[in-house]
Structures are given as structure tokens and as C-alpha cells.
Write an enzyme that holds these catalytic residues in place. Structure first.
Site, short mmCIF file in Angstrom:
data_model
loop_
_atom_site.label_atom_id
_atom_site.label_comp_id
_atom_site.label_asym_id
_atom_site.label_seq_id
_atom_site.Cartn_x
_atom_site.Cartn_y
_atom_site.Cartn_z
N TYR A 72 -25.69 -54.28 14.39
CA TYR A 72 -25.33 -53.35 15.15
C TYR A 72 -24.10 -52.98 14.90
O TYR A 72 -22.85 -53.38 14.72
CB TYR A 72 -25.31 -53.90 16.70
CG TYR A 72 -26.25 -54.62 17.58
CD1 TYR A 72 -27.61 -54.17 16.91
CD2 TYR A 72 -26.08 -55.10 18.65
CE1 TYR A 72 -28.68 -54.51 17.68
CE2 TYR A 72 -27.32 -55.40 19.39
CZ TYR A 72 -28.74 -55.22 18.78
OH TYR A 72 -29.88 -55.52 19.63
N PHE A 102 -34.13 -50.49 25.01
CA PHE A 102 -34.45 -49.22 25.46
C PHE A 102 -35.01 -49.08 26.87
O PHE A 102 -35.68 -48.17 27.13
CB PHE A 102 -35.48 -48.45 24.31
CG PHE A 102 -34.79 -48.34 22.98
CD1 PHE A 102 -33.65 -48.23 22.77
CD2 PHE A 102 -35.72 -48.53 21.91
CE1 PHE A 102 -33.06 -47.92 21.56
CE2 PHE A 102 -35.37 -48.48 20.70
CZ PHE A 102 -34.15 -48.18 20.32
N LEU A 155 -33.31 -48.56 29.50
CA LEU A 155 -32.64 -47.25 30.07
C LEU A 155 -32.88 -46.04 29.32
O LEU A 155 -33.08 -45.17 29.80
CB LEU A 155 -31.07 -47.66 30.26
CG LEU A 155 -30.59 -48.71 30.86
CD1 LEU A 155 -29.17 -48.70 31.06
CD2 LEU A 155 -31.32 -48.73 32.26
#
Length: 278
Positions: free
Chosen positions: A45, A197, A199
Site C-alpha cells: 500500500y 472496494f 465503497l
């Protein structure tokens, strides 16, 4: 465990630098102050957009470092879940996994990792990879094993080797409904399903909440946001469903956490179930 946790992938928003890092550390601390006890992170990330390959590679491990700094003096109980894959590609070789797990331990400042997901890509069988993680669990380096980006048959393969505590695949209102069967199987087997994912939906890496009119209408009826309705629908799929929405904003963090207490009616759920999947 609270059913709404916090995902660290969007911690930096669109920025970078020392001020962004300080804000990210403060946001993680604020999340646990508000009751979050489930953090999702990974060494891959980055702080930058996935399209900016050079800068992204330079900023790898950033989220893990932020989590470590944020929790250095925190003595509460927080489950930290992480994923392992090659930093320069989607899949690590089995012999690379011990080194990746050891790096996660160092980066997060932990003696044992609470949950480690095997992030698979293109494997017909996850048995060899998962077997390596099971050995590391037996050595005490990992408490719980998970799977990410899998198909139904991968779950069965892994369960023959060691218990799977969580699955992380795409899923949301009108998105990723190809995984309905996997969601059902996880519920039957007592495996947590933690969608990514949930949202962003079809917009995926671009972020934001792209919601059809019916989602906005239900949100207005509940005096809620479309994001909150999406999260409430996710949780309505079963007690085994968790959520890990990410954000770089404290107001959005607070909104996301309240989604756990929104009660959708059967009619609301039926309407959201019927949203065409992309």
C-alpha cells in the site's frame, strides 16, 4: 471485534511528505480512539497513485510504517491484518513467503502477525503457497490465515491444509456479485468475509463513491450518505461480514463507523440486492 474496521490503503489521500505522514498517524490513532479494533494493511500500500509506478515503488511499506508509529504507545487490543505478495508483482513464489512475512513483522513491530492473507493471482491451486503460511503459523509467526482475490475452489484447497479465518475479495452494492457463492460458503464455514472496494465499486482505484440513484434515495430516507448505505448493505449480508473502508479524512472515518448502526428495511435490502452488478 467491531464489524467496521479501517483500511489503510487510502491513508495518504492524494498527498505525500512529512505532513501527510503525520496526519495519517493521527488518523490511525483517532480510529482506535473511536473504537476501531481491526486494521487492514499491506507492504504494497503506497502513498502514491498506482499509475505513478516509480513513485509508488519508492513509497512501498509506507502504510505499515504509519500503523507501527501510530500504535507504538497503544496498549489496547487491535487486530492487524496484512497481505503478502511480491512487491514488484501480484504473486510471490512459495519460497519468498517466509521473507515477506518476516519483513511484515519488522515493519509493523510485531512478534506475531494477527492475520496474514495470501494474495493470489492466476493460481489454479493455492495449496503450495498456503502450506508455507501454515508452516509459519505453526512456528508462531502468524495467528490466523486468510485468502485474498480467490475463487471458490481455492477456499476448499486451503481448508484442507489449515483453517481459514478470513477471505478478502471484491464485493459491494452492484459490484463483485460474482462472489455471492463465496460469501455464502464463508458464512456456512464460519469464515469472515472482508470485502475490498465496498465503497469505490466499479471505480476501484480511483476512489470516491459512485452510487446509482436508488442508493442515493435510500440514503436520503435514512438521513445517511451513500457510503454509509453501501456499508450497511455489506453488513446485512451476514454476521460474518466485516468492512474495512479507508479514508484520509476524520469526518469520513466517523461517518463510516456509524454505518454499523444503520438498520436497512427488507425493502431497502431487496432494492440494493437488485442493483445490476458490474
Amino acid at each position: 471485534m467491531r464489524r467496521v474496521g479501517f483500511g489503510t490503503k487510502r491513508l495518504a489521500g492524494s498527498g505525500s511528505g512529512s505532513e501527510v505522514r503525520a496526519s495519517a498517524v493521527a488518523l490511525v490513532r483517532r480510529a482506535v480512539e473511536l473504537g476501531v479494533n481491526h486494521l487492514d494493511t499491506a507492504a504494497f500500500y503506497p502513498t502514491t497513485s498506482p499509475s505513478d509506478d516509480v513513485r509508488a515503488m519508492e513509497s512501498l511499506r509506507w502504510a505499515n510504517e504509519v500503523v507501527r508509529e501510530a500504535l507504538t504507545s497503544y496498549d489496547g487490543d487491535v487486530v492487524i491484518a496484512t497481505k503478502v505478495r511480491a512487491l514488484d508483482g501480484p504473486l510471490a513464489r512459495p519460497d519468498e513467503l517466509p521473507g515477506l512475512v518476516e519483513r511484515e513483522l519488522r515493519d509493523l513491530g510485531r512478534e506475531t502477525l494477527d492475520v496474514v492473507y495470501l494474495r493470489q493471482q492466476g493460481l489454479e491451486s493455492v495449496a503450495e503457497h498456503f502450506g508455507v503460511l501454515a508452516e509459519l503459523r505453526d512456528k508462531g509467526l502468524i495467528r490466523g490465515l486468510g485468502l485474498s482475490n480467490i475463487k471458490v475452489h481455492h477456499l476448499a484447497q486451503a481448508q484442507e491444509i489449515a483453517p481459514v479465518v478470513a477471505v478478502q475479495n471484491r464485493y459491494g452494492v452492484g459490484f463483485g456479485r460474482v462472489n455471492d457463492e463465496l460469501v455464502r460458503l464463508c458464512g456456512e464455514q464460519g469464515v469472515a468475509y472482508v470485502p475490498y472496494f465496498a465503497l469505490a465499486g466499479a471505480s476501484r482505484e480511483t476512489g470516491g463513491v459512485d452510487s446509482p440513484d436508488v442508493v442515493r434515495e435510500i440514503a436520503e430516507a435514512h438521513e445517511a450518505t451513500p457510503a454509509q448505505i453501501r456499508l450497511a448493505w455489506t453488513l446485512s449480508r451476514g454476521e460474518h461480514m466485516l468492512a474495512i473502508p479507508g479514508t484520509s479524512s476524520v469526518p469520513h472515518l466517523k461517518e463510516n463507523l456509524t454505518a454499523e448502526f444503520i438498520h436497512l428495511s427488507p425493502a431497502d435490502i431487496a432494492t440494493l440486492d437488485a442493483v445490476p452488478s458490474s
